[in-house]
Enzyme design. Structure first.
Site, PDB file in Angstrom:
ATOM      1  N   ALA A  84       0.854  -1.200   0.000  1.00  0.00           N
ATOM      2  CA  ALA A  84       0.000   0.000   0.000  1.00  0.00           C
ATOM      3  C   ALA A  84       0.885   1.243   0.000  1.00  0.00           C
ATOM      4  O   ALA A  84       2.115   1.138  -0.116  1.00  0.00           O
ATOM      5  CB  ALA A  84      -0.912  -0.004   1.216  1.00  0.00           C
ATOM      6  N   ASN A  85       0.281   2.409   0.110  1.00  0.00           N
ATOM      7  CA  ASN A  85       1.059   3.638   0.237  1.00  0.00           C
ATOM      8  C   ASN A  85       0.364   4.519   1.277  1.00  0.00           C
ATOM      9  O   ASN A  85      -0.638   4.126   1.867  1.00  0.00           O
ATOM     10  CB  ASN A  85       1.199   4.340  -1.120  1.00  0.00           C
ATOM     11  CG  ASN A  85      -0.149   4.685  -1.705  1.00  0.00           C
ATOM     12  OD1 ASN A  85      -0.888   5.473  -1.141  1.00  0.00           O
ATOM     13  ND2 ASN A  85      -0.484   4.073  -2.831  1.00  0.00           N
ATOM     14  N   ARG A  86       0.895   5.700   1.500  1.00  0.00           N
ATOM     15  CA  ARG A  86       0.458   6.506   2.643  1.00  0.00           C
ATOM     16  C   ARG A  86      -0.738   7.418   2.342  1.00  0.00           C
ATOM     17  O   ARG A  86      -1.113   8.234   3.176  1.00  0.00           O
ATOM     18  CB  ARG A  86       1.640   7.347   3.146  1.00  0.00           C
ATOM     19  CG  ARG A  86       2.722   6.484   3.801  1.00  0.00           C
ATOM     20  CD  ARG A  86       3.958   7.306   4.108  1.00  0.00           C
ATOM     21  NE  ARG A  86       3.619   8.609   4.627  1.00  0.00           N
ATOM     22  CZ  ARG A  86       4.336   9.713   4.443  1.00  0.00           C
ATOM     23  NH1 ARG A  86       5.435   9.665   3.726  1.00  0.00           N
ATOM     24  NH2 ARG A  86       3.969  10.849   4.968  1.00  0.00           N
ATOM     25  N   SER A  87      -1.351   7.278   1.201  1.00  0.00           N
ATOM     26  CA  SER A  87      -2.465   8.192   0.885  1.00  0.00           C
ATOM     27  C   SER A  87      -3.634   7.991   1.853  1.00  0.00           C
ATOM     28  O   SER A  87      -4.100   6.877   2.071  1.00  0.00           O
ATOM     29  CB  SER A  87      -2.942   7.957  -0.554  1.00  0.00           C
ATOM     30  OG  SER A  87      -4.127   8.678  -0.779  1.00  0.00           O
TER      31      SER A  87
END
Ligand code: PMT
Length: 409
Positions: free
Chosen positions: A213-216
């Site tokens: 995943a990413n930090r959005s």
């Protein structure tokens, strides 16, 4: 900033809510300014406000006598009448209690009932002690209201009640007037426009419990969706996060890049504007395990494959007149990298988002960007200051409206 605030405010019906904080005395000045600029001001004072300021002060200055109760009128439904007739509802100062009740949908006095009954845009100007303003519960309520399209005029740093100094002082009345004028000037400039927005980061499964995943956080995309809805657009938001959305926004929940691609590509053809604010994973595990990978089997070798590039596909299929907007999250060489993506993906506006600092990009409530326009527009790049994500959303929508006016569909 609007050149002639008087032209925007003349004859507009402003419900001015005043709640119980020491800054209530500054609402007197705000009331006077709005009236001087030609607005028809209807003051609504809460019980708390009446402990700080007099009803007769507002009645003398405003366009109508001040209202203080759901029950002190022959009108049995004053809140719906006030809410329906309003062109804008402003609450200044807005206490922590008011923000909490409004965010939670509690209507236990004339002001909160009016706020729930109105379909007009709402502007709130919070004021409270720094500790209260910074409390996660208050910040959460403010974020909820922003996501629903409420315009928040942030408090300023300065001297507070009791001699304390810090952030939480009511914004200067001139700034609140600017906020009201801005909201009214934008009005429903996106009425009848179909806007498709994406938000949040996608999750790509490694196995049944783990993912890449990413930090959005989805804040930026939800802010765009909320602002577009407030400006009258028919908004569809394809999102990976469970943040609140503005009333009337159609929400489509997805998790992976593939699901987002399907949801977006199925709807994009009918959209007048597409804004890809989501942080779509570029790679996903090629063969995710259907069960949980066991630690005892050793470190797994995860082979990655590219995900569909949704924005590039949108660029290839873009119908005439559609405004296609991408966001480019960059940690270095912002302008050049974002410009390369603008060209490669055939977008009209690329929001170059520097995500390397602590106050812009992922997760935070503020953002800073360079807006780049496709070469055939001949517009220079435009650097924004550090602003709230709501303000950046409105700035972007202003540019989209301007582009649509030049090149109608
Ligand atoms: O959600 P927040 O916490 O508020 O943070 C906001 C944000 C930083 C996520 C947002 O402002 C932002 O910059 N979004 C774009 C993030 C990103 O994926 O950037 P990119 O440079 O990798 O992608 C460029 C563009 O292509 C983006 O519009 C992206 O949505 C799109 N893309 C990328 C990969 C892919 N497979 N398909 C795509 O459509």
């Amino acid at each position: 900033m609007v050149d002639d605030p008087g032209a925007v405010l003349a004859g507009r019906r402003v419900v001015l809510g005043v709640t119980g904080g020491i800054a209530a005395y500054k609402a007197v000045e705000l009331c006077r300014r709005l009236v001087d600029l030609g607005a028809h001001v209807v003051p609504v004072l809460t019980e708390g406000a009446l402990r700080f300021v007099g009803e007769s002060t507002f009645s003398a200055l405003a366009s109508e006598p001040a209202r203080t109760s759901l029950f002190d009128d022959v009108d049995p439904i004053p809140h719906t009448r006030l809410g329906r007739a309003a062109d804008v509802v402003v609450v200044a100062p807005a206490t922590a209690a008011l923000l909490g009740r409004y965010a939670a949908g509690i209507s236990d006095d004339l002001l909160t009932a009016t706020l729930l009954a109105t379909r007009a845009p709402v502007v709130v100007a919070p004021a409270m002690h720094t500790e209260m303003w910074e409390h996660p519960a208050v910040q959460g309520n403010v974020a909820t209201l922003r996501a629903r399209g409420v315009e928040v005029v942030d408090p300023e740093a300065g001297r507070l009640a009791g001699g304390d100094v810090g952030e939480g002082r009511l914004a200067d009345p001139a700034r609140i007037v600017d906020g009201v004028v801005g909201v009214l000037a934008r009005g429903h400039d996106l009425a009848g426009v179909r806007v498709l927005v994406t938000a949040g980061g996608t999750r790509e499964a490694i196995d049944a419990v783990r993912f890449i995943a990413n930090r959005s956080s989805g804040k930026m995309g939800h802010a765009v969706a909320g602002a577009a809805a407030r400006r009258g657009a028919a908004v569809t938001l394809v999102t990976t996060v469970s943040r609140p959305v503005a009333a009337g926004v159609e929400r489509v929940e997805v998790e992976t890049a593939e699901e987002m691609a399907q949801a977006v590509l199925a709807r994009a053809g009918a959209a007048d504007v597409v804004v890809m604010a989501a942080a779509v994973a570029d790679f996903r595990p090629k063969a995710p395990s259907p069960g949980k990978l066991k630690k005892r089997d050793g470190v797994p070798e995860v082979v990655l494959e590219p995900t569909p590039d949704i924005l590039a596909t949108l660029g290839e299929r873009k119908p005439a007149g559609q405004v296609l907007v991408g966001f480019a999250a960059e940690t270095d060489d912002l302008h050049r990298n974002a410009a390369a993506k603008l060209d490669a993906k055939n977008v009209d506006i690329m929001v170059a988002n520097d995500v390397s600092g602590p106050d812009a990009g992922f997760e935070v409530d503020t953002n800073r960007a360079i807006l780049l326009y496709s070469h055939d527009r001949g517009l220079p790049a435009e650097e924004t200051p550090l602003v709230s994500k709501g303000d950046l959303a409105d700035l972007l929508l202003d540019r989209i409206v301007a582009q649509r006016e030049k090149e109608p569909r």
